[in-house]
Design a protein around this motif. Structure first.
Motif, PDB file in Angstrom:
ATOM      1  N   SER A  66       0.834  -1.206   0.000  1.00  0.00           N
ATOM      2  CA  SER A  66       0.000   0.000   0.000  1.00  0.00           C
ATOM      3  C   SER A  66       0.861   1.246   0.000  1.00  0.00           C
ATOM      4  O   SER A  66       1.909   1.295   0.636  1.00  0.00           O
ATOM      5  CB  SER A  66      -0.893   0.027   1.243  1.00  0.00           C
ATOM      6  OG  SER A  66      -1.832  -1.016   1.185  1.00  0.00           O
ATOM      7  N   HIS A  71       3.560   2.630   5.219  1.00  0.00           N
ATOM      8  CA  HIS A  71       4.564   1.902   4.442  1.00  0.00           C
ATOM      9  C   HIS A  71       5.653   2.825   3.898  1.00  0.00           C
ATOM     10  O   HIS A  71       6.390   2.453   2.985  1.00  0.00           O
ATOM     11  CB  HIS A  71       3.892   1.149   3.286  1.00  0.00           C
ATOM     12  CG  HIS A  71       3.041   0.027   3.758  1.00  0.00           C
ATOM     13  ND1 HIS A  71       1.687   0.173   3.966  1.00  0.00           N
ATOM     14  CD2 HIS A  71       3.344  -1.254   4.078  1.00  0.00           C
ATOM     15  CE1 HIS A  71       1.197  -0.975   4.385  1.00  0.00           C
ATOM     16  NE2 HIS A  71       2.179  -1.854   4.473  1.00  0.00           N
ATOM     17  N   VAL A  89      -1.529   1.246  -4.592  1.00  0.00           N
ATOM     18  CA  VAL A  89      -0.768   0.013  -4.398  1.00  0.00           C
ATOM     19  C   VAL A  89       0.375  -0.048  -5.411  1.00  0.00           C
ATOM     20  O   VAL A  89       0.217   0.377  -6.558  1.00  0.00           O
ATOM     21  CB  VAL A  89      -1.672  -1.233  -4.605  1.00  0.00           C
ATOM     22  CG1 VAL A  89      -0.878  -2.516  -4.554  1.00  0.00           C
ATOM     23  CG2 VAL A  89      -2.778  -1.275  -3.583  1.00  0.00           C
ATOM     24  N   TRP A 106      -6.836   1.377  -6.943  1.00  0.00           N
ATOM     25  CA  TRP A 106      -7.898   0.375  -6.853  1.00  0.00           C
ATOM     26  C   TRP A 106      -9.292   0.916  -7.101  1.00  0.00           C
ATOM     27  O   TRP A 106     -10.120   0.244  -7.690  1.00  0.00           O
ATOM     28  CB  TRP A 106      -7.908  -0.257  -5.458  1.00  0.00           C
ATOM     29  CG  TRP A 106      -6.835  -1.242  -5.191  1.00  0.00           C
ATOM     30  CD1 TRP A 106      -5.801  -1.077  -4.322  1.00  0.00           C
ATOM     31  CD2 TRP A 106      -6.664  -2.543  -5.755  1.00  0.00           C
ATOM     32  NE1 TRP A 106      -5.004  -2.191  -4.314  1.00  0.00           N
ATOM     33  CE2 TRP A 106      -5.525  -3.105  -5.185  1.00  0.00           C
ATOM     34  CE3 TRP A 106      -7.374  -3.278  -6.696  1.00  0.00           C
ATOM     35  CZ2 TRP A 106      -5.077  -4.371  -5.518  1.00  0.00           C
ATOM     36  CZ3 TRP A 106      -6.927  -4.533  -7.014  1.00  0.00           C
ATOM     37  CH2 TRP A 106      -5.787  -5.068  -6.436  1.00  0.00           C
ATOM     38  N   HIS A 110     -10.561  -2.530  -3.904  1.00  0.00           N
ATOM     39  CA  HIS A 110      -9.532  -2.896  -2.936  1.00  0.00           C
ATOM     40  C   HIS A 110     -10.109  -3.737  -1.798  1.00  0.00           C
ATOM     41  O   HIS A 110     -10.672  -3.226  -0.854  1.00  0.00           O
ATOM     42  CB  HIS A 110      -8.848  -1.652  -2.383  1.00  0.00           C
ATOM     43  CG  HIS A 110      -7.626  -1.999  -1.597  1.00  0.00           C
ATOM     44  ND1 HIS A 110      -7.218  -1.284  -0.524  1.00  0.00           N
ATOM     45  CD2 HIS A 110      -6.720  -2.996  -1.735  1.00  0.00           C
ATOM     46  CE1 HIS A 110      -6.118  -1.807  -0.028  1.00  0.00           C
ATOM     47  NE2 HIS A 110      -5.805  -2.847  -0.752  1.00  0.00           N
ATOM     48  N   THR A 111      -9.940  -5.038  -1.926  1.00  0.00           N
ATOM     49  CA  THR A 111     -10.336  -5.985  -0.888  1.00  0.00           C
ATOM     50  C   THR A 111      -9.150  -6.884  -0.594  1.00  0.00           C
ATOM     51  O   THR A 111      -8.187  -6.931  -1.352  1.00  0.00           O
ATOM     52  CB  THR A 111     -11.521  -6.856  -1.356  1.00  0.00           C
ATOM     53  OG1 THR A 111     -11.097  -7.651  -2.469  1.00  0.00           O
ATOM     54  CG2 THR A 111     -12.726  -6.015  -1.744  1.00  0.00           C
ATOM     55  N   ARG A 112      -9.221  -7.590   0.507  1.00  0.00           N
ATOM     56  CA  ARG A 112      -8.133  -8.517   0.853  1.00  0.00           C
ATOM     57  C   ARG A 112      -8.015  -9.602  -0.214  1.00  0.00           C
ATOM     58  O   ARG A 112      -6.911 -10.017  -0.575  1.00  0.00           O
ATOM     59  CB  ARG A 112      -8.411  -9.148   2.232  1.00  0.00           C
ATOM     60  CG  ARG A 112      -7.340 -10.087   2.694  1.00  0.00           C
ATOM     61  CD  ARG A 112      -6.039  -9.337   2.943  1.00  0.00           C
ATOM     62  NE  ARG A 112      -4.952 -10.296   2.960  1.00  0.00           N
ATOM     63  CZ  ARG A 112      -3.697 -10.011   2.739  1.00  0.00           C
ATOM     64  NH1 ARG A 112      -3.339  -8.783   2.484  1.00  0.00           N
ATOM     65  NH2 ARG A 112      -2.772 -10.929   2.777  1.00  0.00           N
ATOM     66  N   GLU A 113      -9.149 -10.072  -0.748  1.00  0.00           N
ATOM     67  CA  GLU A 113      -9.124 -11.110  -1.781  1.00  0.00           C
ATOM     68  C   GLU A 113      -8.440 -10.617  -3.050  1.00  0.00           C
ATOM     69  O   GLU A 113      -7.654 -11.335  -3.670  1.00  0.00           O
ATOM     70  CB  GLU A 113     -10.542 -11.598  -2.108  1.00  0.00           C
ATOM     71  CG  GLU A 113     -11.219 -12.357  -1.002  1.00  0.00           C
ATOM     72  CD  GLU A 113     -11.832 -11.459   0.078  1.00  0.00           C
ATOM     73  OE1 GLU A 113     -12.014 -10.241  -0.163  1.00  0.00           O
ATOM     74  OE2 GLU A 113     -12.095 -11.977   1.176  1.00  0.00           O
ATOM     75  N   SER A 115      -6.198  -8.303  -3.236  1.00  0.00           N
ATOM     76  CA  SER A 115      -4.780  -8.193  -2.929  1.00  0.00           C
ATOM     77  C   SER A 115      -4.106  -9.570  -2.971  1.00  0.00           C
ATOM     78  O   SER A 115      -2.992  -9.708  -3.478  1.00  0.00           O
ATOM     79  CB  SER A 115      -4.605  -7.551  -1.552  1.00  0.00           C
ATOM     80  OG  SER A 115      -3.258  -7.305  -1.287  1.00  0.00           O
ATOM     81  N   ASP A 116      -4.788 -10.592  -2.458  1.00  0.00           N
ATOM     82  CA  ASP A 116      -4.244 -11.955  -2.496  1.00  0.00           C
ATOM     83  C   ASP A 116      -4.088 -12.457  -3.926  1.00  0.00           C
ATOM     84  O   ASP A 116      -3.081 -13.080  -4.268  1.00  0.00           O
ATOM     85  CB  ASP A 116      -5.132 -12.924  -1.701  1.00  0.00           C
ATOM     86  CG  ASP A 116      -5.073 -12.683  -0.202  1.00  0.00           C
ATOM     87  OD1 ASP A 116      -4.143 -11.991   0.267  1.00  0.00           O
ATOM     88  OD2 ASP A 116      -5.979 -13.186   0.502  1.00  0.00           O
ATOM     89  N   GLU A 119      -1.171 -10.753  -5.538  1.00  0.00           N
ATOM     90  CA  GLU A 119       0.083 -11.369  -5.089  1.00  0.00           C
ATOM     91  C   GLU A 119       0.337 -12.683  -5.826  1.00  0.00           C
ATOM     92  O   GLU A 119       1.464 -12.963  -6.245  1.00  0.00           O
ATOM     93  CB  GLU A 119       0.034 -11.616  -3.585  1.00  0.00           C
ATOM     94  CG  GLU A 119       1.316 -12.175  -3.025  1.00  0.00           C
ATOM     95  CD  GLU A 119       1.273 -12.327  -1.511  1.00  0.00           C
ATOM     96  OE1 GLU A 119       2.151 -13.043  -0.991  1.00  0.00           O
ATOM     97  OE2 GLU A 119       0.394 -11.757  -0.846  1.00  0.00           O
TER      98      GLU A 119
END
Length: 168
Positions: A66, A71, A89, A106, A110-113, A115-116, A119
């Motif tokens: 992020s 960060h 990001v 995003w 922008h959700t955790r899913e 982002s996963d 990655e």
């Protein structure tokens, strides 16, 4: 398939299209690091980051980071200030000497899913780039060995011919 022998720049550009269609980001920019300077390779125009933080590090994982003040130590304080108005990001893709950075805004995605998945896509792309470079190196080495074999065979044949002429 991204595991076909495509050059890393092609794969990097292809990933821009994949991310545009999969995540529908508001903005996406691809920054290339050629070892001397950072430059925009594809995507939306953006500010070019300073060579600090992850943009100067040589050992990075393809993990989305992020662009927030939390960060700043990783990305670089000047880069957070410069980029967080346009992007939320950064995804580094490092495969040997090939270094690319994806800057994404995003929007509502922008959700955790997301982002996963980003990655995962980054990891697979980094491996595909590394495999492509290994194939290129292998082909180059086979070519060099073939040239040497030809030279040795020529020397061998010439030596045999000289020995035959000497014996006569």
């Amino acid at each position: 398939s991204i595991f076909e022998p495509f050059p890393p720049e092609f794969l990097a550009n292809f990933l821009v299209d994949v991310m545009r269609e999969s995540f529908c980001p508001k903005r996406i920019s691809l920054i290339k690091d050629d070892g001397k300077e950072l430059s925009l390779l594809a995507g939306d125009k953006c500010e070019i980051p300073f060579r600090e933080g992850i943009f100067a590090d040589h050992h990075l994982s393809p993990v989305p980071i992020s662009l927030d003040n939390g960060h700043a130590g990783v990305v670089g304080a000047r880069n957070v200030e410069l980029l967080n108005r346009q992007c939320s990001v950064v995804l580094p893709i490092i495969a040997g000497e090939d270094r690319f950075f994806y800057l994404l805004e995003w929007g509502t995605m922008h959700t955790r899913e997301a982002s996963d998945v980003l990655e995962l896509i980054g990891g697979v792309t980094a491996k595909a780039m590394a495999m492509s470079r290994l194939r290129e190196e292998g082909a180059s080495q086979v070519f060099e060995l073939s040239k040497r074999e030809f030279a040795l065979r020529s020397i061998h044949e010439a030596t045999l011919s000289l020995m035959e002429n000497d014996a006569e």
